[in-house]
Design a protein around this motif. Structure first.
Motif, short mmCIF file in Angstrom:
data_model
loop_
_atom_site.label_atom_id
_atom_site.label_comp_id
_atom_site.label_asym_id
_atom_site.label_seq_id
_atom_site.Cartn_x
_atom_site.Cartn_y
_atom_site.Cartn_z
N MET A 35 0.72 -1.06 0.10
CA MET A 35 0.01 -0.04 -0.06
C MET A 35 0.96 1.23 0.11
O MET A 35 1.79 1.35 0.79
N THR A 36 0.40 2.26 -0.86
CA THR A 36 1.20 3.64 -0.94
C THR A 36 1.15 4.35 0.32
O THR A 36 -0.07 4.48 0.79
N PRO A 37 2.09 4.68 1.07
CA PRO A 37 2.00 5.52 2.45
C PRO A 37 1.45 6.85 2.20
O PRO A 37 1.93 7.21 0.99
N THR A 38 0.74 7.24 3.18
CA THR A 38 -0.08 8.88 3.11
C THR A 38 0.82 9.39 4.10
O THR A 38 0.85 9.06 5.36
N LEU A 39 1.23 10.75 3.69
CA LEU A 39 1.98 11.50 4.53
C LEU A 39 1.29 11.98 5.75
O LEU A 39 -0.12 12.45 5.26
N ASP A 40 1.29 12.15 6.83
CA ASP A 40 1.01 12.80 7.90
C ASP A 40 0.61 14.14 7.66
O ASP A 40 1.64 15.02 7.77
N PRO A 41 -0.48 14.83 7.60
CA PRO A 41 -0.50 16.21 7.32
C PRO A 41 -0.05 17.02 8.39
O PRO A 41 0.40 18.16 8.20
N ALA B 77 3.07 14.10 -8.99
CA ALA B 77 2.18 13.94 -9.94
C ALA B 77 0.66 13.41 -9.50
O ALA B 77 0.69 13.33 -8.15
N GLY B 78 -0.36 13.56 -10.29
CA GLY B 78 -1.58 13.06 -9.94
C GLY B 78 -2.69 14.38 -9.65
O GLY B 78 -2.19 15.46 -9.58
N LYS B 79 -3.96 14.03 -9.47
CA LYS B 79 -4.84 15.16 -9.25
C LYS B 79 -6.23 14.64 -8.98
O LYS B 79 -6.22 13.28 -9.05
N GLY B 80 -7.22 15.21 -8.48
CA GLY B 80 -8.37 15.08 -8.07
C GLY B 80 -8.48 13.73 -7.08
O GLY B 80 -7.56 13.82 -6.13
N ARG B 81 -9.69 12.86 -7.35
CA ARG B 81 -9.88 11.93 -6.07
C ARG B 81 -8.78 10.95 -6.04
O ARG B 81 -8.50 10.27 -5.15
N SER B 82 -7.95 10.79 -7.05
CA SER B 82 -6.90 9.91 -7.26
C SER B 82 -5.57 10.39 -6.51
O SER B 82 -4.88 9.74 -5.96
N GLY B 83 -5.69 11.55 -5.80
CA GLY B 83 -4.81 12.12 -5.04
C GLY B 83 -3.42 12.38 -5.71
O GLY B 83 -3.21 12.27 -6.92
N VAL B 84 -2.49 12.92 -4.80
CA VAL B 84 -1.20 13.35 -5.34
C VAL B 84 -0.13 12.63 -4.74
O VAL B 84 0.00 12.48 -3.47
N TRP B 85 0.99 12.39 -5.26
CA TRP B 85 2.07 11.44 -4.84
C TRP B 85 3.32 11.99 -5.33
O TRP B 85 3.67 12.87 -6.45
N VAL B 86 4.50 11.63 -4.56
CA VAL B 86 5.69 12.11 -5.12
C VAL B 86 6.37 11.17 -6.21
O VAL B 86 6.22 9.84 -5.89
N CYS B 87 6.66 11.67 -7.26
CA CYS B 87 7.17 10.75 -8.17
C CYS B 87 8.55 10.95 -8.49
O CYS B 87 9.05 10.25 -9.41
N GLY B 88 9.37 11.84 -8.12
CA GLY B 88 10.71 11.83 -8.16
C GLY B 88 11.45 12.88 -7.22
O GLY B 88 10.87 13.66 -6.54
N ASP B 89 12.63 12.90 -7.47
CA ASP B 89 13.33 13.99 -6.52
C ASP B 89 14.21 14.75 -7.38
O ASP B 89 15.35 15.50 -6.77
N ASN B 90 14.11 14.81 -8.76
CA ASN B 90 14.98 15.64 -9.49
C ASN B 90 14.14 16.96 -9.60
O ASN B 90 13.35 17.21 -10.36
N LEU B 91 14.54 18.21 -8.83
CA LEU B 91 13.77 19.28 -8.94
C LEU B 91 14.66 20.41 -9.53
O LEU B 91 14.32 21.71 -9.40
N THR B 92 15.61 20.24 -10.53
CA THR B 92 16.37 21.23 -11.19
C THR B 92 15.41 21.69 -12.26
O THR B 92 14.68 21.04 -13.04
#
Length: 452
Positions: A1-7, A72-87
């Protein structure tokens, strides 16, 4: 299961609750590995309540991270981290040129023909004679260059700044004057790198429709009513379509802008190679018009020179931002361009180049007309050709060893087109290129004429 970050955990690590602050904090947590790829971010409303900000603020921060390919992601499907390349990268621009190894005719970049550029030997000798050579004085523009350009500038400006090319000037403007979420009106289509810059800032792009005479007044009025921060347009020859703003259209735009305080940014990228002078709105609104003129296409891209003019307060802010880096543009190059502007031999070379560029463009237009594609003769170093499908056009041309620019790189709307550079066309290639372009368009003459 994909972990969900504690708000609550995430909120405790965000000290600045602005759009930029939220995005920066989350980006750093992703970069450091504290939020690993695959982690689902808290719902927008949940995090917004804890931070006591509007959901729109969090949503805009997420939008900025999406543009950086971090989430990535939007809406009801949620948003998740897809990478760490932030340049930050100019994604559209970097795609130009990746056409494979079998290309025999690269017509993607509307760049000048090196054989038609002025000889720089004497200009560079003149450049090293600049009075302030080797000084660390951070002057905005060399006095010699200012004296050379002022007589031909489109309006009396209050302040001036030399920059390292036209896109450097536009990026300085964007970095200094725009904030994430700002609504920016920009022509559709426009220059590829301008869209990359706005994406990097996190601005909201508001596409402005154009016709043969430039931006449509009615479309501009509608967008202004939606709270636009700035208008970016090309007051001279357009880099993608070749159209030029008429004097009548400029007056119409001025009337529409009279009821707003919107910042006006003019990008004159082709400069002195244009068939007719740029129509600047600076005549009407000198207190909120920034005008950029590039000297790369007429005098040489390695000179890396453009001039930005505008109100003193804005130019001072932009100049201050440049102090993070180079602080000033090479006075050697400024002096060299100033000398060329005043040199009769150089000016004759530029006029000759304009005539040859016009002849090459006209030759391809004639060849296309003979094959049933009747396109208007506009201006510039390229042709705008509507197509039934950009994908089909690109594949068809690549199979014949021809590379062009697909419209997707410089448009926000859905109109399908390709831009074909004509600046370096060889006469013995025109017929074969015209054959391929007709096939690639997938349109008949009447369909193309109605789409122009």
């Amino acid at each position: 299961m994909t972990p969900t970050l504690d708000p609550d955990w995430l909120a405790a690590r965000i000290n600045d609750v602005s759009i930029k602050g939220i995005a920066a904090a989350v980006a750093e947590l992703i970069r450091s590995g504290e939020i690993p790829p695959g982690t689902s971010l808290p719902p927008v409303r949940t995090l917004a309540e804890i931070l006591t900000v509007s959901p729109a603020t969090v949503s805009a921060a997420w939008g900025q991270l999406k543009r950086q390919k971090a989430i990535a992601g939007k809406g009801r499907s949620g948003v998740w981290v897809c990478g760490d390349n932030l340049t930050a990268r100019p994604v559209r621009f970097e795609k130009i040129g990746n056409y494979g190894s079998n290309i025999r005719a690269d017509l993607a970049m509307a760049s000048p023909d090196p054989a038609l550029l002025p000889d720089l030997r004497e200009a560079m000798l003149q450049g090293i004679q600049c009075p302030q050579l080797n000084s660390y004085q951070r002057e905005a523009i060399a006095p010699g260059l200012l004296a050379a350009i002022q007589p031909g500038w489109p309006f009396p400006a209050e302040a001036w700044l030399a920059t390292d090319g036209g896109f450097d000037a536009m990026n300085c403007i964007a970095q200094t004057l725009f904030m994430p979420g700002d609504k920016v009106i920009i022509e559709d289509p426009t220059a590829t790198r301008l869209l990359d810059m706005l994406d990097n800032i996190g601005a909201e792009v508001m596409p402005l429709a154009c016709d043969e005479q430039g931006p449509l007044p009615g479309a501009l009025k509608m967008l202004l009513n939606k709270g636009a921060t700035a208008l970016i347009y090309q007051p001279g020859t357009h880099s993608a379509t070749g159209h030029a703003v008429s004097k009548t259209r400029s007056e119409e735009l001025a009337q529409i802008l009279a009821g707003s305080n919107t910042l006006i940014i003019e990008d004159d990228g082709i400069g002195e190679l244009a068939a007719r002078p740029a129509q600047s709105l600076g005549h009407h609104y000198p207190d909120r018009t920034l005008h950029v003129r590039s000297y790369s296409k007429a005098y040489g891209p390695d000179l890396r020179l453009a001039v930005l003019s505008g109100p003193q307060a804005l130019i001072k802010r932009i100049h201050s931002w440049r102090n993070f880096g180079a602080s000033w543009t090479s006075r050697i190059l400024q002096q060299a361009v100033a000398w060329m502007i005043n040199d009769s031999g150089t000016q004759q070379q530029i006029q000759r180049a304009k005539a040859i560029y016009r002849q090459r463009r006209r030759s391809l237009l004639d060849a296309l007309a003979k094959r049933g594609l009747d396109l208007p003769d506009r201006d510039g170093l390229s042709l705008y050709i509507p197509v039934q499908s950009e994908q089909f056009a690109m594949i068809t041309l690549a199979a014949r060893g021809i590379a062009v620019l697909p419209g997707e790189r410089c448009r926000s709307g859905s109109n399908q087109f390709i831009r074909v550079s004509t600046a370096r066309l060889a006469s013995n290639e025109i017929d074969s290129i015209a054959d391929a372009l007709v096939l690639a368009s997938g349109l008949d003459s009447s369909a193309i004429r109605s789409d122009l």
